[in-house]
Design a protein around this motif. Structure first.
Motif, PDB file in Angstrom:
ATOM      1  N   THR A  71       0.832  -1.208   0.000  1.00 20.04           N
ATOM      2  CA  THR A  71       0.000   0.000   0.000  1.00 20.04           C
ATOM      3  C   THR A  71       0.866   1.257   0.000  1.00 20.04           C
ATOM      4  O   THR A  71       0.575   2.214  -0.725  1.00 20.04           O
ATOM      5  N   GLU A  72       1.936   1.247   0.780  1.00 14.13           N
ATOM      6  CA  GLU A  72       2.835   2.403   0.838  1.00 14.13           C
ATOM      7  C   GLU A  72       3.514   2.613  -0.505  1.00 14.13           C
ATOM      8  O   GLU A  72       3.661   3.754  -0.956  1.00 14.13           O
ATOM      9  N   GLY A  73       3.933   1.556  -1.160  1.00 14.43           N
ATOM     10  CA  GLY A  73       4.548   1.679  -2.481  1.00 14.43           C
ATOM     11  C   GLY A  73       3.569   2.210  -3.516  1.00 14.43           C
ATOM     12  O   GLY A  73       3.922   3.017  -4.379  1.00 14.43           O
ATOM     13  N   TYR A  74       2.321   1.762  -3.426  1.00 15.70           N
ATOM     14  CA  TYR A  74       1.295   2.250  -4.353  1.00 15.70           C
ATOM     15  C   TYR A  74       1.041   3.738  -4.141  1.00 15.70           C
ATOM     16  O   TYR A  74       0.940   4.505  -5.093  1.00 15.70           O
ATOM     17  N   ARG A  75       0.969   4.156  -2.879  1.00 16.54           N
ATOM     18  CA  ARG A  75       0.767   5.585  -2.586  1.00 16.54           C
ATOM     19  C   ARG A  75       1.941   6.424  -3.069  1.00 16.54           C
ATOM     20  O   ARG A  75       1.764   7.530  -3.582  1.00 16.54           O
ATOM     21  N   LEU A  76       3.152   5.907  -2.900  1.00 16.58           N
ATOM     22  CA  LEU A  76       4.337   6.631  -3.357  1.00 16.58           C
ATOM     23  C   LEU A  76       4.333   6.754  -4.881  1.00 16.58           C
ATOM     24  O   LEU A  76       4.667   7.816  -5.422  1.00 16.58           O
ATOM     25  N   ALA A  77       3.924   5.694  -5.572  1.00 16.59           N
ATOM     26  CA  ALA A  77       3.849   5.759  -7.031  1.00 16.59           C
ATOM     27  C   ALA A  77       2.804   6.772  -7.478  1.00 16.59           C
ATOM     28  O   ALA A  77       3.033   7.541  -8.419  1.00 16.59           O
ATOM     29  N   LEU A  78       1.653   6.789  -6.814  1.00 11.82           N
ATOM     30  CA  LEU A  78       0.629   7.784  -7.147  1.00 11.82           C
ATOM     31  C   LEU A  78       1.130   9.203  -6.896  1.00 11.82           C
ATOM     32  O   LEU A  78       0.859  10.121  -7.677  1.00 11.82           O
ATOM     33  N   HIS A  79       1.871   9.387  -5.829  1.00 12.87           N
ATOM     34  CA  HIS A  79       2.438  10.702  -5.524  1.00 12.87           C
ATOM     35  C   HIS A  79       3.427  11.115  -6.612  1.00 12.87           C
ATOM     36  O   HIS A  79       3.423  12.265  -7.056  1.00 12.87           O
ATOM     37  N   HIS A  80       4.268  10.180  -7.042  1.00 12.82           N
ATOM     38  CA  HIS A  80       5.238  10.502  -8.092  1.00 12.82           C
ATOM     39  C   HIS A  80       4.548  10.844  -9.404  1.00 12.82           C
ATOM     40  O   HIS A  80       4.984  11.749 -10.122  1.00 12.82           O
ATOM     41  N   ALA A  82       1.529  12.116  -9.660  1.00 15.23           N
ATOM     42  CA  ALA A  82       0.870  13.406  -9.462  1.00 15.23           C
ATOM     43  C   ALA A  82       1.866  14.557  -9.546  1.00 15.23           C
ATOM     44  O   ALA A  82       1.547  15.636 -10.046  1.00 15.23           O
ATOM     45  N   GLU A  83       3.068  14.341  -9.079  1.00 17.55           N
ATOM     46  CA  GLU A  83       4.086  15.381  -9.111  1.00 17.55           C
ATOM     47  C   GLU A  83       4.804  15.451 -10.449  1.00 17.55           C
ATOM     48  O   GLU A  83       5.611  16.343 -10.671  1.00 17.55           O
ATOM     49  N   GLY A  84       4.563  14.483 -11.306  1.00 16.07           N
ATOM     50  CA  GLY A  84       5.235  14.466 -12.603  1.00 16.07           C
ATOM     51  C   GLY A  84       6.647  13.935 -12.533  1.00 16.07           C
ATOM     52  O   GLY A  84       7.465  14.209 -13.410  1.00 16.07           O
ATOM     53  N   LEU A  85       6.947  13.160 -11.511  1.00 14.48           N
ATOM     54  CA  LEU A  85       8.308  12.662 -11.360  1.00 14.48           C
ATOM     55  C   LEU A  85       8.605  11.463 -12.244  1.00 14.48           C
ATOM     56  O   LEU A  85       9.758  11.105 -12.432  1.00 14.48           O
ATOM     57  N   LEU A  86       7.584  10.826 -12.792  1.00 14.53           N
ATOM     58  CA  LEU A  86       7.809   9.657 -13.625  1.00 14.53           C
ATOM     59  C   LEU A  86       7.812   9.975 -15.110  1.00 14.53           C
ATOM     60  O   LEU A  86       8.070   9.108 -15.922  1.00 14.53           O
ATOM     61  N   THR A  87       7.506  11.196 -15.474  1.00 19.33           N
ATOM     62  CA  THR A  87       7.509  11.547 -16.889  1.00 19.33           C
ATOM     63  C   THR A  87       8.896  12.018 -17.283  1.00 19.33           C
ATOM     64  O   THR A  87       9.602  12.656 -16.511  1.00 19.33           O
ATOM     65  N   ASP A  88       9.288  11.710 -18.490  1.00 20.35           N
ATOM     66  CA  ASP A  88      10.606  12.085 -18.991  1.00 20.35           C
ATOM     67  C   ASP A  88      10.471  13.390 -19.771  1.00 20.35           C
ATOM     68  O   ASP A  88       9.854  13.426 -20.829  1.00 20.35           O
ATOM     69  N   ASN A  89      11.012  14.443 -19.265  1.00 19.94           N
ATOM     70  CA  ASN A  89      10.966  15.734 -19.935  1.00 19.94           C
ATOM     71  C   ASN A  89      12.123  15.773 -20.935  1.00 19.94           C
ATOM     72  O   ASN A  89      13.260  16.030 -20.571  1.00 19.94           O
ATOM     73  N   THR A  90      11.823  15.507 -22.206  1.00 22.60           N
ATOM     74  CA  THR A  90      12.890  15.392 -23.201  1.00 22.60           C
ATOM     75  C   THR A  90      13.383  16.742 -23.698  1.00 22.60           C
ATOM     76  O   THR A  90      14.525  16.874 -24.085  1.00 22.60           O
TER      77      THR A  90
END
Length: 119
Positions: A71-80, A82-90
């Motif tokens: 559950t904590e990992g899922y919440r952290l992934a959702l947070h990332h 939401a913050e745009g931390l998983l998108t690659d800004n090329t």
């Protein structure tokens, strides 16, 4: 053996340890060196198995701990996300400083023709 049946392993090893202690005590009280030595041998042989089984049982994660971690990992992934931390800004934004490479890093050169395919 230790992970599949931890309770059975601990119970059997504790019984062997108790048998060794009882046999050793009877051997000491009855003044029988053979029984005392056999009891000590059984007790000493049972200790490593009991130690390994108890350590494995203590270190194993419970279902509740696994659920909490998931559950904590899922919440952290959702947070990332939401913050745009998983998108690659090329494309770099204007005004950002140029990346300074370390002396031992050699970046690959960018190809100007991106439509050309490998041959």
């Amino acid at each position: 053996m230790f992970n599949r049946y931890p309770i059975a392993t601990i119970t059997a090893t504790a019984a062997a340890l108790a048998l060794g202690i009882i046999l050793g005590t009877i051997g000491l009280l009855a003044d029988s060196n053979t029984a005392a030595h056999a009891g000590m041998l059984v007790s000493i042989a049972a200790l490593p198995t009991l130690t390994v089984a108890m350590t494995n049982r203590r270190a194993a994660a419970t279902e509740e701990q696994l659920t909490d971690a998931h559950t904590e990992g899922y919440r952290l992934a959702l947070h990332h996300v939401a913050e745009g931390l998983l998108t690659d800004n090329t494309s770099p934004t204007p005004g950002t400083p140029r990346i300074e490479w370390a002396e031992n890093v050699v970046p690959f050169p960018r190809r100007a023709d991106t439509t050309r395919k490998a041959q």
